[in-house]
Write an enzyme that holds these catalytic residues in place. Structure first.
Site, mmCIF file in Angstrom:
data_model
loop_
_atom_site.group_PDB
_atom_site.id
_atom_site.type_symbol
_atom_site.label_atom_id
_atom_site.label_comp_id
_atom_site.label_asym_id
_atom_site.label_seq_id
_atom_site.Cartn_x
_atom_site.Cartn_y
_atom_site.Cartn_z
ATOM 1 N N TYR A 226 23.850 44.938 40.487
ATOM 2 C CA TYR A 226 25.297 45.099 40.626
ATOM 3 C C TYR A 226 25.723 46.304 39.625
ATOM 4 O O TYR A 226 26.543 47.057 39.947
ATOM 5 C CB TYR A 226 25.650 43.883 40.096
ATOM 6 C CG TYR A 226 27.391 43.770 40.237
ATOM 7 C CD1 TYR A 226 27.890 43.669 41.619
ATOM 8 C CD2 TYR A 226 28.212 43.567 39.325
ATOM 9 C CE1 TYR A 226 29.240 43.620 41.704
ATOM 10 C CE2 TYR A 226 29.503 43.617 39.249
ATOM 11 C CZ TYR A 226 29.941 43.473 40.609
ATOM 12 O OH TYR A 226 31.399 43.562 40.638
ATOM 13 N N LYS B 285 27.707 49.774 40.600
ATOM 14 C CA LYS B 285 28.938 49.965 39.842
ATOM 15 C C LYS B 285 29.200 51.282 39.086
ATOM 16 O O LYS B 285 29.897 51.965 39.046
ATOM 17 C CB LYS B 285 29.585 48.706 39.159
ATOM 18 C CG LYS B 285 29.741 47.515 40.286
ATOM 19 C CD LYS B 285 30.934 47.979 41.059
ATOM 20 C CE LYS B 285 31.245 46.654 42.010
ATOM 21 N NZ LYS B 285 31.984 46.956 43.072
HETATM 22 P P1 NAP Z 1 34.980 38.631 47.085
HETATM 23 O O1 NAP Z 1 36.167 37.732 47.127
HETATM 24 O O2 NAP Z 1 33.532 38.083 47.177
HETATM 25 O O3 NAP Z 1 35.349 39.373 48.388
HETATM 26 C C1 NAP Z 1 34.463 40.524 48.683
HETATM 27 C C2 NAP Z 1 34.874 41.286 50.104
HETATM 28 O O4 NAP Z 1 33.995 42.346 50.526
HETATM 29 C C3 NAP Z 1 35.250 40.355 51.055
HETATM 30 O O5 NAP Z 1 36.258 40.925 51.715
HETATM 31 C C4 NAP Z 1 34.013 40.591 52.080
HETATM 32 O O6 NAP Z 1 34.128 40.481 53.458
HETATM 33 C C5 NAP Z 1 33.741 41.949 51.903
HETATM 34 N N1 NAP Z 1 32.430 42.345 52.077
HETATM 35 C C6 NAP Z 1 31.196 41.945 51.631
HETATM 36 N N2 NAP Z 1 30.278 42.582 52.205
HETATM 37 C C7 NAP Z 1 30.464 43.671 52.848
HETATM 38 C C8 NAP Z 1 30.044 44.606 53.762
HETATM 39 N N3 NAP Z 1 28.923 44.609 53.910
HETATM 40 N N4 NAP Z 1 31.037 45.368 54.575
HETATM 41 C C9 NAP Z 1 32.362 45.291 54.334
HETATM 42 N N5 NAP Z 1 32.949 44.201 53.460
HETATM 43 C C10 NAP Z 1 32.156 43.458 52.993
HETATM 44 O O7 NAP Z 1 34.996 39.514 46.121
HETATM 45 P P2 NAP Z 1 36.114 39.880 44.855
HETATM 46 O O8 NAP Z 1 36.001 38.910 43.687
HETATM 47 O O9 NAP Z 1 37.374 40.059 45.666
HETATM 48 O O10 NAP Z 1 35.781 41.471 44.593
HETATM 49 C C11 NAP Z 1 36.132 42.619 45.105
HETATM 50 C C12 NAP Z 1 35.510 43.776 44.510
HETATM 51 O O11 NAP Z 1 36.030 43.828 43.073
HETATM 52 C C13 NAP Z 1 34.215 44.071 44.688
HETATM 53 O O12 NAP Z 1 33.941 45.373 44.451
HETATM 54 C C14 NAP Z 1 33.742 43.378 43.439
HETATM 55 O O13 NAP Z 1 32.602 43.807 42.890
HETATM 56 C C15 NAP Z 1 34.852 44.038 42.122
HETATM 57 N N6 NAP Z 1 34.950 43.347 41.157
HETATM 58 C C16 NAP Z 1 35.295 41.776 40.997
HETATM 59 C C17 NAP Z 1 35.446 41.318 39.799
HETATM 60 C C18 NAP Z 1 35.789 39.945 39.699
HETATM 61 O O14 NAP Z 1 35.900 39.304 38.520
HETATM 62 N N7 NAP Z 1 36.158 39.328 40.881
HETATM 63 C C19 NAP Z 1 35.144 41.972 38.568
HETATM 64 C C20 NAP Z 1 34.805 43.381 38.758
HETATM 65 C C21 NAP Z 1 34.774 43.999 39.834
HETATM 66 P P3 NAP Z 1 33.973 38.928 54.181
HETATM 67 O O15 NAP Z 1 35.094 37.878 53.744
HETATM 68 O O16 NAP Z 1 33.982 39.219 55.799
HETATM 69 O O17 NAP Z 1 32.491 38.581 53.608
#
Ligand code: NAP
Length: 247
Positions: free
Chosen positions: A156, A160
């Site tokens: 991951y 990133k």
């Molecule tokens: P999440 O709740 O797990 O949601 C992930 C999203 O990505 C969902 O809409 C999912 O679609 C979609 N997805 C997964 N695989 C995919 C693919 N192959 N093609 C198209 N869409 C895909 O994640 P989140 O926490 O909101 O995170 C969003 C972003 O922020 C990510 O890039 C993550 O790395 C980054 N981030 C998050 C955090 C945190 O604390 N949450 C911190 C740093 C960075 P489905 O619903 O259809 O599966």
């Protein structure tokens, strides 16, 4: 706060979590929005319906960003629906955490494919269109761990950190065409992704956050609104840290 009237914003992975908040924020500022999902069909359609009920314009496109032909088709569907794309937010992301000794090759490949290759795929297809318009803004969602590393997340973190390199390179490549490319690096944001973490890990993160609380999805959406707006007209190739002071 901002006006995105007549602008079209494509947010990958926007069926839930941070992506959903980003879509809602842009729709509230008048943008036409493209909602993308790969598995969560019903949440994606419900979000589109909610936006339409509030007077906005939204379409839903299904596709896996790691598959080049899917990303190409989704960009074409968006342009068919709204005639143009002005802003791309590459938000789709997955984790498959494990310590290096236990991490499988498949775990490494899949995370790189979705997070890094998926971002490249979408940039590749959208920049072609941005070049014709001589304008456009890309915001790539990276992570605080892409800057500082994290045990158990080598796949991951590498994806990133790669996104940061991609962002800086594309900013230089497309700057002369008025296409801006920036990244937002969230810290610990409360979503389904972070819900999976054990309580003791969450508490250890909390100790590292000077603002002493986890972030909200809206905090990331607000950063995206700013970077896509006219107010950020002279900002490109940057990583905006939204992490409560973690780094
Ligand atoms: P999440 O709740 O797990 O949601 C992930 C999203 O990505 C969902 O809409 C999912 O679609 C979609 N997805 C997964 N695989 C995919 C693919 N192959 N093609 C198209 N869409 C895909 O994640 P989140 O926490 O909101 O995170 C969003 C972003 O922020 C990510 O890039 C993550 O790395 C980054 N981030 C998050 C955090 C945190 O604390 N949450 C911190 C740093 C960075 P489905 O619903 O259809 O599966």
């Amino acid at each position: 706060m901002y006006s995105f009237n007549n602008k079209t914003v494509f947010v990958t992975g926007s069926s839930r979590g941070i992506g959903k908040a980003i879509v809602k924020a842009f729709a509230e500022q008048g943008a036409n929005v493209i909602i993308n999902y790969v598995a969560s069909e019903r949440p994606a359609n419900e979000l589109a319906e909610e936006i339409r009920n509030n007077g906005g314009n939204a379409i839903v496109v299904k596709g896996d960003v790691s598959v080049f032909t899917d990303s190409e088709r989704m960009v074409n569907e968006a342009i068919d629906a709204f005639g143009r794309i002005d802003v791309l937010v590459n938000n789709s992301g997955i984790t498959k955490d494990n310590l290096m000794l236990r991490m499988t090759e498949d775990d490494f490949d899949r995370v790189i494919d979705v997070n890094l290759k998926g971002t490249w795929n979408m940039c590749k297809n959208v920049t072609r269109h941005f070049l014709k318009n001589k304008a456009g803004s890309i915001i790539n969602i990276t992570s605080v761990v892409g800057l500082i590393g994290n045990p158990g997340q080598a796949n991951y973190v590498a994806s990133k950190a790669g996104i940061i390199g991609l962002t800086k390179s594309l900013a230089k490549e497309f700057g002369s065409r008025h296409i801006r490319v920036n990244a937002v690096a969230p810290g610990f944001i409360e979503t389904e992704m972070t819900d999976q973490l054990p309580e003791e890990i969450k508490q250890s993160y909390l100790k590292q956050i000077p603002l002493n609380e986890f972030g909200r999805v809206e905090d990331i959406a607000n950063a995206c609104l700013f970077l896509a707006s006219e107010d950020a007209n002279y900002i490109t190739g940057q990583v905006l840290n939204v992490n409560g002071g973690m780094i």
